[in-house]
Design a protein around this motif. Structure first.
Motif, short mmCIF file in Angstrom:
data_model
loop_
_atom_site.label_atom_id
_atom_site.label_comp_id
_atom_site.label_asym_id
_atom_site.label_seq_id
_atom_site.Cartn_x
_atom_site.Cartn_y
_atom_site.Cartn_z
N ASN A 4 0.75 -1.09 -0.24
CA ASN A 4 -0.04 -0.04 -0.07
C ASN A 4 0.90 0.93 -0.09
N HIS A 28 -7.77 0.18 -5.86
CA HIS A 28 -8.08 0.07 -4.61
C HIS A 28 -6.88 -0.59 -3.74
N ARG A 29 -7.04 -0.12 -2.54
CA ARG A 29 -5.86 -0.39 -1.65
C ARG A 29 -6.21 -1.97 -1.14
N LYS A 30 -5.39 -2.40 -0.25
CA LYS A 30 -5.45 -3.61 0.60
C LYS A 30 -6.54 -3.02 1.56
N HIS A 40 -8.85 -4.78 -0.10
CA HIS A 40 -9.31 -5.13 -1.27
C HIS A 40 -8.26 -6.03 -2.02
N PRO A 41 -8.75 -7.04 -2.68
CA PRO A 41 -7.85 -8.10 -3.30
C PRO A 41 -7.19 -7.76 -4.47
N GLU A 42 -7.64 -6.69 -5.00
CA GLU A 42 -7.07 -6.20 -6.50
C GLU A 42 -5.69 -6.36 -6.70
N GLN A 64 -7.12 -10.18 5.50
CA GLN A 64 -8.57 -10.00 4.70
C GLN A 64 -8.35 -10.05 3.06
N ALA A 65 -7.16 -9.28 2.86
CA ALA A 65 -6.92 -9.34 1.13
C ALA A 65 -6.74 -10.52 0.73
N ALA A 85 -10.17 -12.60 0.69
CA ALA A 85 -10.67 -12.06 -0.69
C ALA A 85 -10.35 -12.71 -1.95
#
Length: 225
Positions: free
Chosen positions: A121, A151-153, A155-157, A184-185, A188
């Motif tokens: 991040n 998106h940042r963690k 979020h899994p992007e 969490q990432a 996901a």
């Protein structure tokens, strides 16, 4: 090593491991002193009351804008970011270091033929300063930072993008981070996640997210694989 409750058959799936994605700050790199000094310099320059090292450390992990935003007025944020980033380039070189054993772990994994990547991040500019200054660039197949994404963690992007770039499936991937948002990432993205308890999240926060394993130091990762 701090164990979590997973069965042996689940752990044996590590045999198909092709890619390990690492978070940077708090996982491989201890940059907390550098971050605190840049944060304190920014607050002092703007005549704003500073924060304790523990308070600043707790706020690390979501990027520099998220670190500064709660501490300045909205109209001050752009100026605060300029001050922080100008100071931080030098602060990283002077005060950031690899956690003990990090380079050895990267070297062993690289020799085993495992692909290695960074998912951070932290802004790209500063991630590259760290990676080059600490002489670990040669170990990584790909480096990706959240300022290049929507998106940042957590979020899994960022994990999806790295796996796609390196043509590796989620069940062939391990993610190593230091915070609850890393778990969490990982969940996901359907990626197994190991947490090193050297970052900003407390053990209670990490355990709540149920990672595959919690380890005390980065060099314990080799015992998990």
């Amino acid at each position: 090593m701090i164990r979590q409750g997973y069965s042996l058959p689940y752990l044996l799936k590590m045999q198909n491991l092709r890619l390990i994605i690492f978070d940077l700050d708090g996982t491989l790199v201890d940059a907390y002193e550098a971050i605190f000094r840049s944060f304190s310099h920014t607050m002092q320059t703007l005549s704003i009351k500073g924060r304790s090292p523990a308070t600043v450390r707790k706020a690390v992990g979501w990027g520099d804008e998220s670190l500064l935003k709660p501490n300045v007025q909205p109209w001050q944020l752009k100026k605060a970011l300029r001050i922080y980033r100008r100071h931080h380039s030098c602060s990283l070189i002077r005060h950031a270091r690899l956690f003990p054993g990090a380079k050895r772990v990267l070297g062993i994994l690289k020799k085993k033929g495992v692909k290695l990547a960074v998912a951070s991040n932290r802004p790209t500019r500063f991630s590259w300063i760290l990676i080059r200054h600490l002489k670990v660039l040669k170990y990584f197949d790909y480096v990706l930072c959240a300022d290049k994404l929507a998106h940042r963690k957590p979020h899994p992007e960022i994990l999806y993008k790295i796996m796609s770039r390196l043509r590796v499936l989620p069940d062939e991937t391990l993610y190593v981070g230091d915070m609850a948002i890393d778990v969490q990432a990982g969940h996901a993205a359907r990626v197994r996640t190991v947490v090193v308890a050297t970052g900003s999240s407390s053990l209670k926060e990490i355990r709540r997210e149920r990672p595959l394993r919690i380890i005390k130091r980065i060099d314990e990762l080799l015992k998990v694989l």
